[in-house]
Motif scaffolding. Structure first.
Motif, PDB file in Angstrom:
ATOM      1  N   SER A 109       0.818  -1.215   0.000  1.00  0.00           N
ATOM      2  CA  SER A 109       0.000   0.000   0.000  1.00  0.00           C
ATOM      3  C   SER A 109       0.848   1.258   0.000  1.00  0.00           C
ATOM      4  O   SER A 109       0.315   2.359  -0.157  1.00  0.00           O
ATOM      5  N   TYR A 138      -5.012  -4.327   6.632  1.00  0.00           N
ATOM      6  CA  TYR A 138      -6.003  -4.498   5.568  1.00  0.00           C
ATOM      7  C   TYR A 138      -5.857  -5.856   4.876  1.00  0.00           C
ATOM      8  O   TYR A 138      -6.696  -6.241   4.057  1.00  0.00           O
ATOM      9  N   PHE A 190      -6.606   4.717   5.276  1.00  0.00           N
ATOM     10  CA  PHE A 190      -7.136   4.563   3.922  1.00  0.00           C
ATOM     11  C   PHE A 190      -8.195   5.609   3.601  1.00  0.00           C
ATOM     12  O   PHE A 190      -8.382   5.962   2.436  1.00  0.00           O
ATOM     13  N   ARG A 215      -9.639  -0.032  -3.241  1.00  0.00           N
ATOM     14  CA  ARG A 215      -8.446   0.497  -3.896  1.00  0.00           C
ATOM     15  C   ARG A 215      -8.666   0.531  -5.397  1.00  0.00           C
ATOM     16  O   ARG A 215      -9.351  -0.340  -5.969  1.00  0.00           O
ATOM     17  N   ARG A 235      -7.339   4.857  -2.826  1.00  0.00           N
ATOM     18  CA  ARG A 235      -7.780   4.023  -1.708  1.00  0.00           C
ATOM     19  C   ARG A 235      -8.786   4.787  -0.866  1.00  0.00           C
ATOM     20  O   ARG A 235      -8.785   6.019  -0.827  1.00  0.00           O
ATOM     21  N   ALA A 259     -11.843   3.916   2.651  1.00  0.00           N
ATOM     22  CA  ALA A 259     -12.336   2.944   3.632  1.00  0.00           C
ATOM     23  C   ALA A 259     -13.769   3.275   4.006  1.00  0.00           C
ATOM     24  O   ALA A 259     -14.139   4.452   4.123  1.00  0.00           O
ATOM     25  N   ALA A 269      -8.500   1.884   8.877  1.00  0.00           N
ATOM     26  CA  ALA A 269      -9.599   2.689   8.328  1.00  0.00           C
ATOM     27  C   ALA A 269      -9.210   4.158   8.233  1.00  0.00           C
ATOM     28  O   ALA A 269      -9.460   4.829   7.226  1.00  0.00           O
ATOM     29  N   TYR A 313     -12.082  -2.024   2.743  1.00  0.00           N
ATOM     30  CA  TYR A 313     -11.004  -1.278   2.108  1.00  0.00           C
ATOM     31  C   TYR A 313     -11.197  -1.338   0.593  1.00  0.00           C
ATOM     32  O   TYR A 313     -11.341  -2.430   0.020  1.00  0.00           O
TER      33      TYR A 313
END
Length: 322
Positions: free
Chosen positions: A83, A113, A231, A164, A255, A257, A228, A162
């Motif tokens: 990430s 995550y 992101f 992305r 990204r 959350a 959380a 999550y």
């Protein structure tokens, strides 16, 4: 200390519910023999206090970091499902996250995550910054205890979703994130790790639901364990956030959350979480040659801004199942 260290001076630092054991091996000790003799004590101290910093560890060779990490924490891990940007130094030793020196990295439990998160992290300071650059820690059980009960209940019941979007030129590409240019491999990896995928040409969107609270398998401590707040789109500075939303839309952000059921986490809730982390952190000044060991479930870590050159390496480990 449950298991005392041999041939070392020890001090326990504590503030705002977080703890760190500072250990200084006696002058003249052979560092490799010292780590072998104290491996059990170091493991015990991570369970008891979550974070241990060995001052003037004696490590010089970068490859020694992986060897000592394996002796204390179990098998070393590759950095997959990435990430953040970082580089392999040697074997399974990496640079710590490569963010600009003037930026902070918020507290987080490494790879929370992912299904394949490390149990322990070993940070080696090969070169201390001229100023700043600390790696603060925050006790995950203390964070849980300071958060409002209704917020914890929502996260505990729903988990975290999550999302992305991997695209070249904005955040990590899927090739860098999964360390492969083979779409078939990425599909297989995601299927094996409960990650939903959606391809649009060379653009990849993923969704993965994970727990927000967990119980440590050894100590039994109940802890806050998620990313959380890291992101979430509100973790970005407002100008960056507004620019990305305008360009990508909410569904195309690099990204973000949500609660596990897909409902939005509010900006106020993110601010509350960040505020509690800020109240809980403990930071020890790095010296060149220091080694920081943490239990990744029991404590989060971050990075403070710095001036001058700074080089901190990391090895990540997992214990074998009992």
């Amino acid at each position: 200390m449950t298991t005392p260290f041999t041939d070392a001076d020890t001090e326990i630092l504590e503030t705002n519910g977080s703890r760190l054991v500072r250990v200084r091996p006696w002058a003249g000790s052979d560092h490799r023999s010292w780590f072998t003799a104290n491996a059990r004590a170091l493991r015990s101290a991570m369970y008891e206090h979550a974070a241990v910093m060995v001052k003037e560890s004696g490590l010089v060779q970068q490859s020694e970091l992986a060897e000592i990490a394996e002796e204390i924490g179990g098998r070393t891990l590759d950095y997959n499902e990435r990430s953040t940007p970082r580089s392999r130094v040697t074997g399974k030793v990496y640079t710590s996250t490569e963010y600009p020196a003037d930026q902070s990295i918020p507290q987080h439990n490494e790879s929370a995550y992912s299904e394949n998160w490390p149990h322990n992290l070993f940070f080696f300071c090969a070169l201390a910054a001229r100023s700043g650059g600390e790696t603060p820690v925050a006790d995950s059980a203390a964070v849980l205890g300071k958060l409002p009960a209704d917020l914890v209940r929502r996260f505990e019941e729903k988990g975290v979703l999550y999302t992305r979007t991997y695209r070249k030129g904005m955040g990590l590409s899927w090739q860098e994130g999964f360390q492969s240019d083979d779409k078939g491999y990425v599909e297989s990896y995601c299927a094996d790790h409960d990650i939903q995928t959606d391809w649009d040409g060379d653009l990849l969107r993923t969704r993965q639901r994970r727990a927000a609270v967990m119980v440590h398998p050894v100590t039994g401590a109940k802890v806050w364990f998620n990313q959380a707040h890291l992101f979430h789109v509100n973790a970005l500075p407002e100008p960056v956030r507004e620019g990305l939303l305008e360009i990508c839309g909410e569904d195309g952000l690099p990204r973000n959350a949500y609660y596990g059921d897909g409902t939005r986490i509010t900006a106020d809730e993110i601010d509350t979480i960040l505020g509690v982390y800020g109240e809980t952190v403990l930071a020890e000044t790095w010296g060149t040659g220091d080694l920081l060991m943490i239990d990744n479930i029991l404590t989060s870590h971050g990075r403070r801004p710095f001036t001058g050159d700074r080089k901190v390496l990391v090895a990540m480990t997992q214990r074998e199942a009992a």
